[in-house]
Design a protein around this motif. Structure first.
Motif, short mmCIF file in Angstrom:
data_model
loop_
_atom_site.label_atom_id
_atom_site.label_comp_id
_atom_site.label_asym_id
_atom_site.label_seq_id
_atom_site.Cartn_x
_atom_site.Cartn_y
_atom_site.Cartn_z
N ALA A 1 0.84 -1.19 0.00
CA ALA A 1 0.00 0.00 0.00
C ALA A 1 0.87 1.24 0.00
CB ALA A 1 -0.90 0.00 1.23
N MET A 2 0.26 2.38 -0.21
CA MET A 2 0.95 3.67 -0.14
C MET A 2 2.17 3.71 -1.05
SD MET A 2 0.72 4.41 3.89
CE MET A 2 1.12 6.14 3.74
N ASN A 3 1.98 3.56 -2.31
CA ASN A 3 3.06 3.60 -3.31
C ASN A 3 4.16 2.58 -2.99
OD1 ASN A 3 2.00 6.38 -2.55
ND2 ASN A 3 2.68 6.73 -4.66
N GLY A 4 3.80 1.49 -2.39
CA GLY A 4 4.80 0.47 -2.09
C GLY A 4 5.57 0.72 -0.81
N LEU A 5 5.20 1.76 -0.07
CA LEU A 5 5.93 2.05 1.16
C LEU A 5 5.54 1.12 2.29
CD1 LEU A 5 5.95 5.89 1.59
CD2 LEU A 5 7.85 4.40 1.10
N LEU A 6 4.28 0.73 2.29
CA LEU A 6 3.76 -0.04 3.42
C LEU A 6 3.48 -1.46 2.96
CD1 LEU A 6 2.52 -0.09 6.30
CD2 LEU A 6 0.38 0.59 5.26
N THR A 7 3.97 -2.43 3.71
CA THR A 7 3.64 -3.81 3.42
C THR A 7 2.73 -4.32 4.54
OG1 THR A 7 5.79 -4.08 2.43
CG2 THR A 7 4.56 -6.09 2.87
N VAL A 8 1.61 -4.89 4.15
CA VAL A 8 0.68 -5.45 5.12
C VAL A 8 0.85 -6.96 5.09
CG1 VAL A 8 -1.72 -5.58 5.85
CG2 VAL A 8 -0.91 -3.57 4.61
N GLN A 9 1.08 -7.54 6.25
CA GLN A 9 1.24 -9.00 6.33
C GLN A 9 0.03 -9.57 7.05
OE1 GLN A 9 5.00 -10.58 8.07
NE2 GLN A 9 3.65 -11.78 9.36
N ASN A 10 -0.77 -10.33 6.32
CA ASN A 10 -1.92 -11.00 6.92
C ASN A 10 -1.54 -12.45 7.17
OD1 ASN A 10 -3.51 -8.73 6.67
ND2 ASN A 10 -4.20 -9.30 4.62
N SER A 11 -1.62 -12.88 8.42
CA SER A 11 -1.24 -14.26 8.69
C SER A 11 -2.30 -14.98 9.50
CB SER A 11 0.12 -14.31 9.39
OG SER A 11 0.25 -13.27 10.29
#
Lengths: 246, 398
Positions: B350-360
């Motif tokens: 997200a956010m132009n690739g700045l934020l990575t969300v990890q769903n586990s």
């Protein structure tokens, strides 16, 4: 200057020579079947507060302290570096040198491991380190700033301490899951928030591990007390020992 | 069978091993659903995201080096006699600094199986997924997006006002990150009088600083801008007598009124606003560059923090101050390559690739547990540090 980013021009001839050997892989982790739960990471990880002053290595199965405040916040990592005494005389202490031992550096302040972790011993400051051989044993000959009152004996384990001899590592609750090579010149004091030069290392250790004792870095008696495994020759613990882990 | 199937709901799909990445991205990148607080987005105006991902080496560093070149000044020529030799001078001074990209994590989200079943039962009972998603977006996603914006804005302001970036906020690790070493000659005092002095000819002093650097220090002329924090603008600049007088003068002129001391005294001081400053002062006061007011405060664990140093105004080249550089996430690589088959991990960006969300989805006893974690590995990197003037305006020149 961080070595990786140094740049420059030298219009002469630089003769570079170095050699090394990789002594093969030593499987430090005890092999057994069953569901393991060792490779669990601590929250945040932390900054290594006692990195090696030069290029050196920590090994898989090495121990460390994940130190946090009373709210389990602001983590710092203290690596347990251990040095095995081969012989000593006067201001010289010879410690075993092999591909599986931590490397000493000038400026290290060491003590024979106290009886309890975090306890106090006699501080010895290393002023010179020489690669040499005693009998047939490869050793690092450490020159100390002063002759210790009690000479370290063969088999003693030296650990890092402060100038008053207080052992740096105060708890054992973390295991390094793999080797870590420290490739850069570190900041003189990683805690100094005004110094921006050189490298700082951040890593996340594992909460536990089960290792063959003889394949681990040499371990002082005060650290062996943390063993929770009831098998001879095996050392293991888990930072969260609430039941099922060990 | 319930009327609404929770298994097909968007909330549940965020953790789906096949569609999770897409659903998470859609949710978190929807500005109508997750509306980030604009006051925390200052960093975007100064440090746009670099299109390039700086790789992390196997030695563990993602380091960058920034170079800046001083212009080589011309000079008047030397009179000579025939056959006389010439002189030489120093040319081509280059300043550079290196730093590395640090990594940050946001607040994690966790839901155990029975909490999830509670959510499911509510969903099946009321069947209103929109409300559930809106609740999730407002309570979970928005604060985490804001956290990224706050963190980047905090670092951006540190870089712009000190040239240095360090991190001792949050509850995780603390460390210095980089120091661009703004030249000492660029750190100056306010001028003849401190800006806080009511008699200070503030606008003249600002112009004087700009002129001095362009003409005498750098010998280079380019578009500049001032940056001040909200408190400085409202408590110092808008309270200054010369500023108030200038605004009233040009306000009266704009109204086609006679400009006199009596007329000015009659104008209500409520017209002295940020907008009036930009309308009546900047275009009319010769030599003065535009002034940008930065909302500089953030929240750190319930406390307001302000990285803008007290009593500092910044004069810098117009335009961007640098770039936000980012690197890859070891977690994504390790868990994608080597994650076990029991837990499942889905990563979305997200956010132009700045934020990575990890769903586990993690095992907890006999049941599962749903986690969502937020990681950012980026820092705003200052690129104009040799052309950046830090004015300590509470001090007057000696």
């Amino acid at each position: 200057m961080v070595e990786y980013t140094s740049n420059g021009v030298f219009r002469g001839r630089a003769l570079i020579s170095a050699s090394s050997s990789t002594g093969g892989v030593r499987d430090v982790f005890y092999k057994y079947k069953g569901i393991k739960n060792d490779l669990v990471e601590f929250p945040f990880g932390g900054k290594v507060m006692n990195p090696f002053p030069g290029v050196a290595k920590m090994y898989a199965g090495d121990l460390a302290e994940y130190r946090v405040n009373e709210r389990a916040e602001k983590p710092e990592i203290y690596l347990l570096k251990t040095y095995e005494v081969y012989s000593s005389e006067g201001t010289t202490v010879n410690i075993i040198r092999s591909g599986f031992h931590h490397i000493p550096f000038v400026g290290d302040v060491l003590t024979v491991a106290p009886e309890t972790i975090g306890g106090t011993g006699a501080a010895m400051t290393v002023v010179a380190v020489t690669k040499t051989k005693v009998d047939t044993q490869d050793v690092w000959a450490l020159t100390l700033s002063a002759e210790p009152t009690t000479a370290p004996a063969k088999g003693d384990i030296l650990v890092e301490c402060d100038e008053d001899g207080k052992m740096l590592v105060k708890n054992i609750n973390a295991v390094l899951p793999c080797d870590f090579d420290f490739c850069f010149s570190p900041a003189a004091d990683p805690a100094d928030m005004e110094d921006y030069e050189n490298a700082r290392y951040l890593l996340t250790p594992s909460m536990g591990g089960v290792m063959y004792k003889h394949k681990m870095s040499p371990m002082p008696a005060c650290v062996e007390k943390f063993n929770k495994v009831n098998i001879n020759g095996v050392f293991g613990f888990h930072a969260i020992t609430m039941g099922s882990e060990y | 069978m319930a009327k609404y199937d929770f298994n097909n709901s968007v909330i549940n799909k965020m953790w789906d091993s096949i569609e999770g990445r897409r659903f998470t991205s859609i949710l978190i990148n929807d500005p109508e659903l997750v509306f980030p607080d604009p006051q925390f987005e200052y960093w975007r105006t100064a440090f746009p995201v670099s299109g390039e991902i700086l790789p992390t080496t196997v030695k563990g560093d993602a380091s960058f080096t920034v170079e800046a070149r001083y212009p080589t000044h011309s000079t008047l020529m030397d009179m000579r006699a025939p056959l006389g030799d010439t002189r030489t001078a120093q040319e081509g001074q280059i300043e550079r600094y290196s730093g590395s990209i640090a990594q940050f994590s946001g607040i994690g989200f966790i839901e155990n199986a029975r909490e999830r079943d509670d959510r499911r039962k509510r969903f099946e009972k009321y069947g209103d997924e929109a409300a559930i998603i809106q609740g999730f977006a407002e309570n979970v996603l928005k604060p985490r997006i804001d956290a990224v914006n706050q963190t980047l804005t905090n670092m951006a302001i540190q870089a712009e006002t000190t040239g240095k970036v360090k991190w001792d906020y949050g509850v995780g690790a603390v460390s210095t990150i980089y120091d661009s070493r703004i030249p000492e000659k660029n750190k100056v005092k306010g001028g003849v009088k401190a800006w806080t002095d009511p008699d200070c000819k503030l606008l003249d002093q600002m112009v004087e600083i700009e002129k001095r650097f362009k003409e005498e220090v750098w010998g280079a002329d380019f578009a500049m801008q001032w940056k001040v924090d909200y408190d400085t603008f409202h408590n110092v600049i808008l309270k200054n007598a010369q500023v108030i007088d200038t605004i009233k003068t040009y306000w009266l002129a704009a109204q086609g009124q006679l400009i006199s001391a009596e007329q000015k005294a009659a104008v209500a001081s409520s017209i002295v606003t940020e907008q009036a400053f930009n309308t009546y002062v900047v275009p009319n006061f010769e030599g003065l560059s535009p002034v940008k007011v930065v909302s500089s405060k953030q929240w750190d664990n319930g406390k307001i923090v302000n990285p803008w140093p007290d009593g500092i105004a910044v004069l810098q080249p117009a335009g961007y101050s640098g770039e936000t550089l980012r690197t890859d996430l070891l977690d994504e690589y390790i868990l994608t390559e080597y994650g076990n088959n029991i837990n499942s991990y889905v990563f979305a960006s997200a956010m132009n690739g700045l934020l990575t969300v990890q769903n586990s989805v993690i095992v907890n006893g006999n049941l599962k547990e749903w986690h969502q974690d937020y990681f950012m590995q980026a820092v705003p990197v200052l690129k104009d540090w040799v052309w950046r003037v830090l004015v300590s305006y509470k001090e007057a020149d000696a």
